[in-house]
Design an enzyme around this catalytic site. Structure first.
Site, mmCIF file in Angstrom:
data_model
loop_
_atom_site.group_PDB
_atom_site.id
_atom_site.type_symbol
_atom_site.label_atom_id
_atom_site.label_comp_id
_atom_site.label_asym_id
_atom_site.label_seq_id
_atom_site.Cartn_x
_atom_site.Cartn_y
_atom_site.Cartn_z
ATOM 1 N N SER A 182 0.798 -1.225 0.000
ATOM 2 C CA SER A 182 0.000 0.000 0.000
ATOM 3 C C SER A 182 0.827 1.270 0.000
ATOM 4 O O SER A 182 0.357 2.312 -0.451
ATOM 5 C CB SER A 182 -0.941 0.010 1.208
ATOM 6 O OG SER A 182 -0.210 -0.071 2.421
ATOM 7 N N HIS A 210 -5.207 -3.791 -2.111
ATOM 8 C CA HIS A 210 -4.807 -2.864 -3.173
ATOM 9 C C HIS A 210 -4.542 -3.581 -4.491
ATOM 10 O O HIS A 210 -4.025 -2.966 -5.429
ATOM 11 C CB HIS A 210 -3.566 -2.086 -2.732
ATOM 12 C CG HIS A 210 -3.805 -1.207 -1.554
ATOM 13 N ND1 HIS A 210 -4.206 0.113 -1.668
ATOM 14 C CD2 HIS A 210 -3.728 -1.451 -0.224
ATOM 15 C CE1 HIS A 210 -4.346 0.636 -0.457
ATOM 16 N NE2 HIS A 210 -4.065 -0.298 0.429
ATOM 17 N N LYS A 241 -12.061 0.179 -1.383
ATOM 18 C CA LYS A 241 -11.141 0.704 -2.401
ATOM 19 C C LYS A 241 -11.780 0.550 -3.776
ATOM 20 O O LYS A 241 -12.650 1.322 -4.130
ATOM 21 C CB LYS A 241 -9.783 0.033 -2.241
ATOM 22 C CG LYS A 241 -9.174 0.342 -0.861
ATOM 23 C CD LYS A 241 -7.891 -0.369 -0.589
ATOM 24 C CE LYS A 241 -7.275 0.050 0.736
ATOM 25 N NZ LYS A 241 -8.111 -0.250 1.919
#
Length: 395
Positions: A182, A210, A241
């Protein structure tokens, strides 16, 4: 001694507030998008994890509104008891199919997912081996477990093997790594991690918070990127996300998922994902499946920004993930980093500051991150501002 004494000790927070460069808790006054209104002014958003730009997608918003109206504002209980909706089961089923895994269990947040998975899987006589740059939630999951934690140097496969050699043959072992890291934006060396896991009889867990929607076939993440979906035992990810909502998940074999459902205290004793968040995540997943070009556009934007920064002579942290939309820029020391971040903010570009322990000492970073919905014109505008501010600081 007063337990609150520590709260009144001088700190770095006090210092940077006094200098007027405190970078946290800036208030949004608009939707999370490529440009935002933050504290009364337009800013280009280069600090969000909204990788596919789906927080403003009409279908995602409509799904959340409809679920709120039909199912109410919350579940008022845990999944274990009264808090399971049919909608939760639909999300788990579709996500498992998308990830090519037998089953999925969802958690109320991504952070809670890592707490719940590791604390349930890693028992008293087990070992968990962690990359040093893994996310904080993974480390906290280890603290909640009764197992022994070992750490290997970031992306150092020789050091990982040395740690594996320390695990007694009679003990279980779980290797845990971020898929896409990240802070650095680099991609884990999953082929070698999986090879070593096979050699030493360990299992592999990938935190793909991610990675989902960012890399892999159709955005399926890090294991798909390497063609190793059958060799990674546990995927973890978030809905906050690429899937533009809130919550987290674990994907694994049916037996492992069922074990975690019945053994994970953070899962059993937490209220379930509210209907609107669940519906929004499901709608975002369906958008990802229907529009794989979003992933391609995101990767193209990452390459474009890297190219533009390179043209300006701006030093980025080296990465094996050039298509990853996390692009850290070196600013080295803490106070200059925060000063630069403030100047960028005032000039209309929002980025995140990465300081120790998230960054190595003397290697502080500005963490920029992109969305599929950024245009090249917006990226160009942001690069002009970044180059101007860094130039004034001789960086």
């Amino acid at each position: 001694m007063d337990i609150f004494e520590k709260c009144y000790q001088p700190s770095l927070v006090d210092e940077i507030k006094a200098l007027g460069i405190y970078p946290y808790f800036h208030a949004l006054e608009s939707r999370q998008d490529v440009t935002v209104i933050m504290e009364g002014k337009r800013r280009i958003m280069l600090g969000s994890n909204n990788y596919l730009g789906l927080t403003t997608d009409p279908a995602v918003i409509a799904a959340g509104v409809e679920a709120y109206e039909r199912l109410g504002s919350g579940c008022s209980g845990s999944r274990f008891l009264n808090g399971t909706l049919k909608l939760h089961l639909e999300l788990e089923c579709e996500l498992a199919e998308f990830l090519h895994k037998d089953a999925v269990v969802t958690f109320s947040t991504g952070f809670q997912s890592n707490l719940g998975i590791i604390s349930a899987i890693v028992g008293m006589h087990d070992y968990v081996i962690m990359d040093r740059e893994n996310h904080a939630s993974l480390y906290d999951g280890c603290k909640l477990s009764y197992g022994k934690m070992l750490r290997f140097r970031h992306a150092d496969m020789e050091d990982l093997e040395k740690k594996l050699q320390k695990v007694p043959a009679e003990c279980g072992c779980l290797i845990v790594t971020d898929g896409v890291f990240s802070m650095g934006g680099d991609i884990a060396n999953l082929p070698e991690i999986c090879r070593l896991a096979r050699k030493y009889g360990a299992r592999v867990m990938v935190d793909d918070a991610h990675g989902l929607g960012v890399i892999g076939d159709g955005g399926r993440g890090t294991a798909s990127y390497y063609g190793l979906e059958d060799e990674v035992d546990i995927y973890m990810g978030t809905f906050s996300k690429s899937l533009a909502s809130l919550g987290g998940y674990m994907a694994a074999s049916s037996r492992v998922v069922d074990f975690v459902r019945h053994a994970s205290r953070p899962f059993i004793f937490s209220a379930s994902i509210p209907p609107a968040n669940c519906a929004a995540a499901l709608a975002a997943l369906r958008q990802l499946k229907a529009r794989p070009e979003l992933v391609t556009t995101l990767q193209e934007n990452a390459l474009y920004l890297r190219g533009k920064l390179s043209e300006r002579g701006i030093k980025m942290r080296p990465s094996n993930g050039e298509i990853v939309p996390i692009i850290p820029i070196y600013t080295y020391e803490e106070i200059p980093t925060l000063t630069i971040a403030k100047e960028l903010y005032e000039a209309g570009v929002y980025v995140n500051s990465s300081l120790p322990p998230a960054a190595a000492p003397h290697e502080c970073l500005l963490r920029t991150s992109l969305m599929a919905t950024h245009t090249h014109a917006l990226i160009d505008e942001a690069v002009d501002v970044i180059a101007d501010v860094l130039g004034r600081h001789q960086l």
